[in-house]
Design a protein around this motif. Structure first.
Motif, PDB file in Angstrom:
ATOM      1  N   UNK A   1      37.213  53.343  50.483  1.00  0.00           N
ATOM      2  CA  UNK A   1      36.304  53.312  49.342  1.00  0.00           C
ATOM      3  C   UNK A   1      36.210  51.886  48.806  1.00  0.00           C
ATOM      4  N   UNK A   2      35.073  51.595  48.199  1.00  0.00           N
ATOM      5  CA  UNK A   2      34.904  50.312  47.540  1.00  0.00           C
ATOM      6  C   UNK A   2      35.319  50.414  46.079  1.00  0.00           C
TER       7      UNK A   2
ATOM      8  N   UNK B   1      30.054  37.050  36.265  1.00  0.00           N
ATOM      9  CA  UNK B   1      30.775  37.094  34.988  1.00  0.00           C
ATOM     10  C   UNK B   1      31.562  38.382  34.798  1.00  0.00           C
ATOM     11  N   UNK B   2      31.039  39.502  35.288  1.00  0.00           N
ATOM     12  CA  UNK B   2      31.668  40.805  35.046  1.00  0.00           C
ATOM     13  C   UNK B   2      32.852  41.084  35.967  1.00  0.00           C
ATOM     14  N   UNK B   3      33.116  40.169  36.927  1.00  0.00           N
ATOM     15  CA  UNK B   3      34.132  40.441  37.944  1.00  0.00           C
ATOM     16  C   UNK B   3      35.400  39.629  37.727  1.00  0.00           C
ATOM     17  N   UNK B   4      36.547  40.290  38.012  1.00  0.00           N
ATOM     18  CA  UNK B   4      37.806  39.579  38.176  1.00  0.00           C
ATOM     19  C   UNK B   4      37.731  38.672  39.402  1.00  0.00           C
ATOM     20  N   UNK B   5      38.683  37.744  39.525  1.00  0.00           N
ATOM     21  CA  UNK B   5      38.897  37.075  40.796  1.00  0.00           C
ATOM     22  C   UNK B   5      39.428  38.107  41.787  1.00  0.00           C
ATOM     23  N   UNK B   6      38.804  38.165  42.947  1.00  0.00           N
ATOM     24  CA  UNK B   6      39.111  39.209  43.929  1.00  0.00           C
ATOM     25  C   UNK B   6      40.548  39.141  44.421  1.00  0.00           C
ATOM     26  N   UNK B   7      41.037  37.944  44.718  1.00  0.00           N
ATOM     27  CA  UNK B   7      42.394  37.838  45.276  1.00  0.00           C
ATOM     28  C   UNK B   7      43.460  38.204  44.252  1.00  0.00           C
TER      29      UNK B   7
ATOM     30  N   UNK C   1      45.209  59.629  50.779  1.00  0.00           N
ATOM     31  CA  UNK C   1      45.474  59.321  52.179  1.00  0.00           C
ATOM     32  C   UNK C   1      44.374  58.547  52.869  1.00  0.00           C
ATOM     33  N   UNK C   2      43.530  57.864  52.090  1.00  0.00           N
ATOM     34  CA  UNK C   2      42.515  57.022  52.705  1.00  0.00           C
ATOM     35  C   UNK C   2      43.155  55.747  53.247  1.00  0.00           C
ATOM     36  N   UNK C   3      42.399  55.028  54.071  1.00  0.00           N
ATOM     37  CA  UNK C   3      42.967  53.879  54.779  1.00  0.00           C
ATOM     38  C   UNK C   3      42.672  52.544  54.118  1.00  0.00           C
ATOM     39  N   UNK C   4      41.482  52.409  53.515  1.00  0.00           N
ATOM     40  CA  UNK C   4      41.006  51.108  53.067  1.00  0.00           C
ATOM     41  C   UNK C   4      40.522  51.133  51.626  1.00  0.00           C
ATOM     42  N   UNK C   5      40.732  50.014  50.944  1.00  0.00           N
ATOM     43  CA  UNK C   5      40.068  49.721  49.675  1.00  0.00           C
ATOM     44  C   UNK C   5      39.411  48.355  49.837  1.00  0.00           C
ATOM     45  N   UNK C   6      38.094  48.307  49.662  1.00  0.00           N
ATOM     46  CA  UNK C   6      37.387  47.040  49.743  1.00  0.00           C
ATOM     47  C   UNK C   6      37.046  46.552  48.338  1.00  0.00           C
ATOM     48  N   UNK C   7      36.997  45.224  48.187  1.00  0.00           N
ATOM     49  CA  UNK C   7      36.727  44.606  46.893  1.00  0.00           C
ATOM     50  C   UNK C   7      35.749  43.449  47.095  1.00  0.00           C
TER      51      UNK C   7
ATOM     52  N   UNK D   1      38.771  42.101  51.312  1.00  0.00           N
ATOM     53  CA  UNK D   1      37.713  41.471  50.512  1.00  0.00           C
ATOM     54  C   UNK D   1      36.390  41.575  51.260  1.00  0.00           C
ATOM     55  N   UNK D   2      35.343  42.018  50.574  1.00  0.00           N
ATOM     56  CA  UNK D   2      34.046  42.214  51.242  1.00  0.00           C
ATOM     57  C   UNK D   2      32.964  41.368  50.566  1.00  0.00           C
ATOM     58  N   UNK D   3      32.737  40.243  51.116  1.00  0.00           N
ATOM     59  CA  UNK D   3      33.573  39.502  52.043  1.00  0.00           C
ATOM     60  C   UNK D   3      33.941  38.193  51.355  1.00  0.00           C
ATOM     61  N   UNK D   4      35.059  37.595  51.778  1.00  0.00           N
ATOM     62  CA  UNK D   4      35.515  36.365  51.133  1.00  0.00           C
ATOM     63  C   UNK D   4      34.421  35.305  51.205  1.00  0.00           C
TER      64      UNK D   4
END
Length: 291
Positions: free
Chosen positions: A9-10, A45-51, A32-38, A68-71
């Motif tokens: 999920x994103x 402005x509305x976003x945190x730093x991804x890392x 039990x999902x495999x991935x989290x994308x960010x 990270x989608x995508x760096x």
């Protein structure tokens, strides 16, 4: 070599609802999902730093892998990005895959002090970045990688990441698909920019490039970002009931070799991600096991 099919999920890196990224990550982790994308849009402005956010989420979760989608390469120098990714990989015990992109929204990138690049320059820079990152992960005592846009000259790389850490490219154009097949570990397109009718052609271009480079096409991770809605009524691709989602996922795996799916709900994010984890993923895994 056929890879297992992954589901994820994103999670938007928003800070307005301070608990939302953690709530959704824990939902994925416990289901039990495999991935989290960010997403990685540092100028937003509305976003945190991804890392920083991914590091926090990894410390609070147990098993899910982060992407990270995508760096954003124009704002993240490859040698430093490689160092950050390797450190994350080691500290999280292998729970990272490095999504990479050429950059977009060039005015916003320039506003943060980054370069403006043409399409050709951006693809060329990405190719150089992959070489720099590989060198930084090599474990060699000292590495040198020449380049027009990015280079390293006698740097001592470390830490050495696990073998699971690879680079997945957000790629659409012919040159980017060629680079993906020849040099990357995976592909990370989105339904919003590459509809289902064009997936087969893109996969073939990646596979052909991999074969020419002496690589096994089946060893490449191919993850499709699915924007849509799980609803009773069908209104198009990935907009309909859970059984429609399962049928389309199964077709993409069977006919085109896609081996990963990440849900980006168009609205009602928390409820939609719950439906995906509870209704779509278990049924899709069962259907794929029977094919």
């Amino acid at each position: 070599m056929d890879l297992p099919v992954l589901f994820g999920v994103n999670v938007d890196p928003v800070w307005g609802d301070v608990d939302q990224p953690l709530r959704l990550t824990l939902l994925a982790d416990r289901a039990g999902l495999d991935l989290v994308t960010v997403q990685d849009h540092p100028y937003q402005k509305a976003f945190h730093d991804t890392w920083t956010l991914m590091s926090f989420l990894a410390a609070r979760s147990e098993r899910v892998t982060f992407v990270p989608t995508v760096a954003n390469l124009p704002l993240r120098p490859p040698a430093m990005l490689a160092k950050a990714a390797a450190s994350f990989d080691v500290l999280s015990k292998g729970r990272l895959r490095l999504g990479l992109g050429t950059g977009a929204f060039w005015e916003a990138i320039e506003a943060m002090g980054g370069p403006r690049r043409s399409k050709k320059e951006a693809v060329d820079a990405l190719g150089e970045a992959i070489d720099v990152i590989r060198a930084m992960w090599s474990g060699l005592r000292s590495v040198r990688v020449p380049g027009t846009y990015d280079h390293v000259a006698g740097v001592h790389p470390g830490p050495v990441p696990s073998s699971s850490l690879g680079m997945w490219l957000g790629a659409y154009g012919p040159r980017m698909l060629e680079v993906t097949g020849a040099k990357a570990d995976g592909w990370l397109p989105s339904l919003a920019y590459l509809d289902m009718d064009r997936v087969g052609e893109a996969v073939q271009r990646i596979n052909d490039a991999a074969t020419r480079a002496g690589r096994a096409p089946g060893a490449l991770r191919k993850v499709y970002n699915l924007n849509g809605l799980i609803t009773p009524a069908s209104r198009g691709d990935f907009h309909g009931p859970a059984d429609q989602w399962v049928e389309q996922i199964t077709m993409l795996v069977r006919d085109h070799g896609m081996n990963g799916f990440v849900y980006w709900p168009d609205q009602d994010q928390e409820r939609q991600l719950s439906l995906f984890a509870e209704q779509v993923v278990p049924a899709a895994r069962l259907a794929l096991a029977e094919t």
